[in-house]
Motif scaffolding. Structure first.
Motif, short mmCIF file in Angstrom:
data_model
loop_
_atom_site.label_atom_id
_atom_site.label_comp_id
_atom_site.label_asym_id
_atom_site.label_seq_id
_atom_site.Cartn_x
_atom_site.Cartn_y
_atom_site.Cartn_z
N ALA A 121 2.97 -1.42 4.12
CA ALA A 121 2.58 -0.03 3.84
C ALA A 121 3.87 0.76 3.62
N ALA A 134 1.32 5.69 2.42
CA ALA A 134 0.67 5.47 3.71
C ALA A 134 1.21 6.48 4.74
N ARG A 169 0.87 -1.18 0.00
CA ARG A 169 0.00 0.00 0.00
C ARG A 169 0.90 1.22 0.00
N GLU A 194 0.29 -4.75 9.11
CA GLU A 194 1.18 -4.27 8.06
C GLU A 194 2.58 -3.96 8.60
N PRO A 217 0.66 2.68 9.56
CA PRO A 217 0.39 1.28 9.19
C PRO A 217 -0.96 0.82 9.74
#
Ligand code: TXA
Ligand code: MG
Length: 311
Positions: free
Chosen positions: A287, A233, A230, A240, A236
């Motif tokens: 992330a 970010a 992801r 993650e 988190p």
């Protein structure tokens, strides 16, 4: 160096026997084989599970060797003098009489070539009687290896020999430029696109070209650590790992840092290493903090975007 010399001798033995071995370069490790041999290059595709439609880069020691196989022009010579040996690859026209295996080029009239700067691999190339075809030493579409341990992580004992050249200086693949027709950058990489700009001024109006040339291997999904990423970010989410550009005082177990002080070269060097580490720790999600697009940051964003695409 004594040790290195005996390792180079070993490498030569394997290569002369038609095997593929892993070699260090200043960008990433390559999976190398005799570029003139159909049998040897066949093994690269098998090991990597790479489709034959995706051609390989050929690594040469010097211009003299290159000229045996490729047509060169003034623009190439100018850029070569400035950036090679180094992390740049050129797409050139093949000579009618050339020795490059058809496996390497997928039967194309062009070939990607590079002159790596890593000391060990230069010595190896100098001592060989043929150039080396070498894609990055990872399974097709996965993260490139930047150390001997990473190559083992990718292939286990399937590779007969790894020439250990330590950690790669750049940690990102070479910049690829096409000098075939209209000169242009096909893949962002370790040499900043801006540094090439003045050489790549187009003579013809680019708009007249209908279709953008693509590097066959630069599909949308690439450089994948096999777990979802992801991007941009700020925090988190549960489960993650959080990959940050700069060291923080907070000591969270799931925090990983790409640099001490936001130095973008260091971020680039550490990117693949950290992604691999996070995956091997058993995290199921990553992330990544927003990374500025300046300089090498543009390349890092390019790789992360591809790594974040769903398989
Ligand atoms: O830094 C690097 O370039 C590393 C080290 C090992 O030298 N090598 C590397 O190779 O990244 P590889 O195979 O992972 O990526 C080479 C890219 C592929 O995307 C391929 O499609 C493209 O170069 N390519 C090869 N020959 C081409 C050609 N004739 N025209 C256009 N693209 C080509
Ligand atoms: Mg690759």
């Amino acid at each position: 160096m004594k040790n290195n010399l005996s390792n180079i001798k070993k490498a030569i033995k394997y290569l002369n026997n038609g095997q593929c071995i892993a070699v260090p370069t200043e960008t990433v490790y390559g999976l190398a084989a005799n570029a003139y041999s159909n049998k040897a290059t066949e093994k690269i595709f098998k090991l990597k599970k790479r489709p034959k439609s995706n051609p390989l880069i050929v690594h040469y020691y010097n211009l003299k060797d290159l000229k045996k196989d490729c047509e060169i022009n003034d623009l190439f010579l100018k850029i070569y003098k400035k950036f090679s040996p180094g992390p740049i690859s050129y797409i050139l026209k093949l000579k009618k009489k050339n020795k490059i295996s058809k496996n390497v080029t997928n039967g194309k009239q062009t070939v990607a070539v590079r002159f790596p700067k890593h000391k060990l691999t230069r010595k190896l190339l100098k001592d060989l009687k043929y150039p080396l075809a070498a894609p990055s030493a990872n399974m097709s579409k996965k993260i490139s290896p930047v150390s001997k341990e990473d190559v083992i992580d990718e292939f286990g004992n399937k590779i007969k020999f790894i020439l250990d050249g330590g950690r790669c200086k750049f940690g990102l693949e070479s910049t690829i430029i096409s000098l075939e027709n209209n000169p242009e950058v096909l893949r962002l990489g370790a040499i900043d696109k801006k540094k090439l700009k003045k050489y790549l001024v187009k003579k013809n109006n680019q708009k007249t070209r209908k279709k953008k040339i693509l590097v066959p291997g630069q599909g949308k999904v690439h450089y994948s650590p096999d777990i979802p990423i992801r991007l941009n970010a700020t925090q988190p989410k549960k489960g993650e790992a959080f990959l940050l550009i700069k060291n923080r005082k907070e000591k969270n177990k799931n925090y990983y840092y790409l640099s001490k002080n936001k130095n973008m070269e260091e971020v680039g060097k550490n990117l693949y290493k950290k992604l691999r580490k996070i995956k091997n720790k058993g995290f199921k999600f990553i992330a990544v903090e927003k990374i500025p697009k300046k300089g090498i940051g543009e390349v890092i964003n390019d790789r992360l975007l591809r790594a974040s695409k769903k398989l």
